[in-house]
Design a protein around this motif. Structure first.
Motif, PDB file in Angstrom:
ATOM      1  N   LYS A 150      42.470  41.199  31.513  1.00 37.25           N
ATOM      2  CA  LYS A 150      43.343  42.324  31.843  1.00 37.25           C
ATOM      3  C   LYS A 150      42.789  43.125  33.007  1.00 37.25           C
ATOM      4  CE  LYS A 150      45.566  43.020  27.368  1.00 37.25           C
ATOM      5  NZ  LYS A 150      45.757  43.958  26.241  1.00 37.25           N
ATOM      6  N   ASN A 188      44.642  43.874  36.402  1.00 44.30           N
ATOM      7  CA  ASN A 188      44.877  45.237  36.885  1.00 44.30           C
ATOM      8  C   ASN A 188      44.290  45.436  38.268  1.00 44.30           C
ATOM      9  OD1 ASN A 188      46.282  46.011  34.630  1.00 44.30           O
ATOM     10  ND2 ASN A 188      44.488  46.783  33.534  1.00 44.30           N
ATOM     11  N   ASN A 190      46.679  44.314  40.736  1.00 45.42           N
ATOM     12  CA  ASN A 190      47.897  45.123  40.842  1.00 45.42           C
ATOM     13  C   ASN A 190      47.645  46.508  41.430  1.00 45.42           C
ATOM     14  OD1 ASN A 190      49.350  43.057  39.715  1.00 45.42           O
ATOM     15  ND2 ASN A 190      49.253  43.874  37.637  1.00 45.42           N
ATOM     16  N   ASN A 244      56.436  50.860  36.834  1.00 49.05           N
ATOM     17  CA  ASN A 244      55.589  51.650  35.943  1.00 49.05           C
ATOM     18  C   ASN A 244      54.243  51.861  36.615  1.00 49.05           C
ATOM     19  OD1 ASN A 244      54.314  52.939  33.884  1.00 49.05           O
ATOM     20  ND2 ASN A 244      54.464  51.272  32.392  1.00 49.05           N
ATOM     21  N   GLU A 256      51.029  50.182  35.269  1.00 46.80           N
ATOM     22  CA  GLU A 256      50.795  48.768  35.499  1.00 46.80           C
ATOM     23  C   GLU A 256      50.209  48.489  36.875  1.00 46.80           C
ATOM     24  OE1 GLU A 256      54.405  46.740  34.889  1.00 46.80           O
ATOM     25  OE2 GLU A 256      54.570  47.246  32.747  1.00 46.80           O
TER      26      GLU A 256
END
Length: 464
Positions: free
Chosen positions: A36, A40, A43, A114, A117
């Motif tokens: 994750k 992240n 992103n 969002n 995210e």
């Protein structure tokens, strides 16, 4: 031994199994957390949002039409304008040149993400060519914008889009120069969509008049000869071609009149004072007339300069033009009065010269007529005896001397009487000239006072 070994395995092996089982469950969680974090980290860049939204020139949802999912939805465009500088006001052509900042904000229904995210990223800046933008124009604009267009805009996670651009606006502005140079001008900048109706685009202002005025006063850098006063905003509907929503910004400014007072109004007033003082110059010579003509020509030159300053399409005659016309009229009347006075004085002097020439001719005739009365005739001289001839000749010579002296004494007496008569009583036209000068001077001062008072009261009045 064997029993003890199995007993040890039973009690310790279970714990070991339990521990191993716990370790087997813990390892996958760490791996997921690491994955994750890696996702992240990928992103957290702007490109991640661009890829997520699929922003490109070929995406018709962003570039082709208004950014709404239902065509019945009205796109509300929030608008704000600030004046950065008043560059020029071309009076003769009635053109207003300004430097303005324009802020736009609208909602694009195809944009949303969002921020959690994407590492909390709430806004990004992208080129303007990737998104649809409102096709706003300035209705009064007459020349192409010379300022560089901003190539970027900002989009937000909730779908809002903001854009700021600078404009050098050359626009028409109908000027009211009635109170020039103490005039206050109001110029409009009307923003509207080129093609969309109010059912498609609705223009609204971000702030009210007072806030925009305060911001502009803090921001404005250059004002040329104009002093910025305020800005008012009105939402109107344009119906020239089709009904369109329109925001009208009215910029109100006041002319700085100090230079015009020093370079134009005061010099004309000084010329008028010089014309008034010229009444002290003697009327007998031509100096007074030439002086008045020179002052009148100076005012004419000032009127020619004024003609180059004021616009030719003004609805009313400006007060400053009336001021020049009034001063010119007073000076012209003063010049005509001087010409009349000089004509009357010349007429009076010609009459006195004719009388003087007539008196001198009469005196010469009398002298010539009296002289033979005292001459001795030939008959009398022949009848006189020789004894009395000498005595009679002596008496005749004495009489002739007395007669010859009498015309000189009479001439002196006449001259003295004439000079006394002139001192006591002037010529007829000279007395008329004195009365004309006195009456015209009173009229001139009274008219001048009323005229200047009226002009200054009109300049100070609030109504146009």
């Amino acid at each position: 031994m064997i029993a003890g070994f199995f007993f040890l395995i039973f009690f310790t092996g279970g714990n070991a199994f339990t521990v191993d089982l716990h370790d087997d469950q813990q390892m996958p969680n760490d791996t997921i957390t690491m994955e994750k974090e890696e996702n992240n980290n990928g992103n957290c860049g702007y490109n991640a949002v661009v890829k997520f939204l699929n922003l490109n020139k070929d995406n018709n949802n962003y570039t082709l039409t208004r950014p709404v999912k239902n065509y019945k939805t009205v796109t509300e465009v929030l608008h704000l304008m600030k004046v950065f500088g008043i560059l020029d006001m071309v009076k003769t052509e009635q053109i207003f040149i300004s430097y303005i900042w324009v802020f736009l904000r609208w909602k694009n229904e195809h944009i949303s993400w969002n921020p959690k995210e994407f590492c909390g990223l709430e806004s990004i800046t992208i080129p303007t060519e990737l998104l649809w933008m409102p096709d706003l124009i300035i209705e009064e604009m007459t020349e192409k914008d010379k300022a560089t267009t901003n190539p970027f805009l900002t989009i937000y996670s909730n779908g809002n889009v903001s854009f700021r651009n600078d404009h050098v606006v050359v626009s028409t502005c109908k000027m009211n120069v009635y109170k020039f140079p103490f005039d206050i001008q109001s110029c409009n900048l009307s923003f509207k969509s080129m093609t969309h109706t109010p059912r498609e685009i609705n223009l609204k202002t971000l702030e009210n008049d007072k806030v925009i005025t305060r911001w502009t006063k803090d921001l404005i850098e250059t004002q040329d000869e104009w002093e910025f006063i305020d800005i008012t905003v009105n939402n109107q509907t344009s119906d020239l071609d089709r009904f369109q929503s329109m925001l009208v910004y009215t910029i109100t400014m006041k002319r700085r009149s100090v230079l015009y007072i020093a370079n134009f109004i005061l010099p004309i007033l000084f010329f008028l004072i010089l014309d008034l003082v010229s009444f002290l110059i003697s009327d007998s010579g031509g100096e007074k007339l030439s002086f008045k003509v020179t002052v009148l020509l100076a005012v004419t030159v000032m009127q020619l300069i004024l003609n180059d300053i004021l616009p030719s399409s003004s609805d009313k005659v400006p007060l400053i033009a009336l001021y020049c016309i009034g001063v010119f009229t007073l000076m012209m009347l003063s010049l005509l009065e001087s010409i009349l006075v000089m004509h009357l004085l010349d007429k009076d002097s010609a009459t006195e010269n004719n009388k003087t020439d007539g008196d001198q001719s009469l005196r010469m005739k009398k002298c010539c007529h009296c002289a033979p009365v005292y001459d001795a005739s030939p008959d009398e001289t022949e009848s006189v005896t020789k004894e009395d001839s000498s005595s009679k000749l002596m008496e005749a010579s004495l009489n002739l001397k007395q007669v010859s002296n009498e015309p000189e004494e009479n001439g002196k007496t006449m001259n003295l009487l004439g000079s006394k008569r002139k001192d006591v009583k002037s010529g007829y036209w000279t007395r008329i000239v004195k009365k004309i000068n006195k009456i015209f001077l009173i009229f001139y001062i009274t008219t001048l006072t009323v005229f200047l008072g009226t002009m200054f009261s009109l300049w100070n009045s609030e109504n146009y």
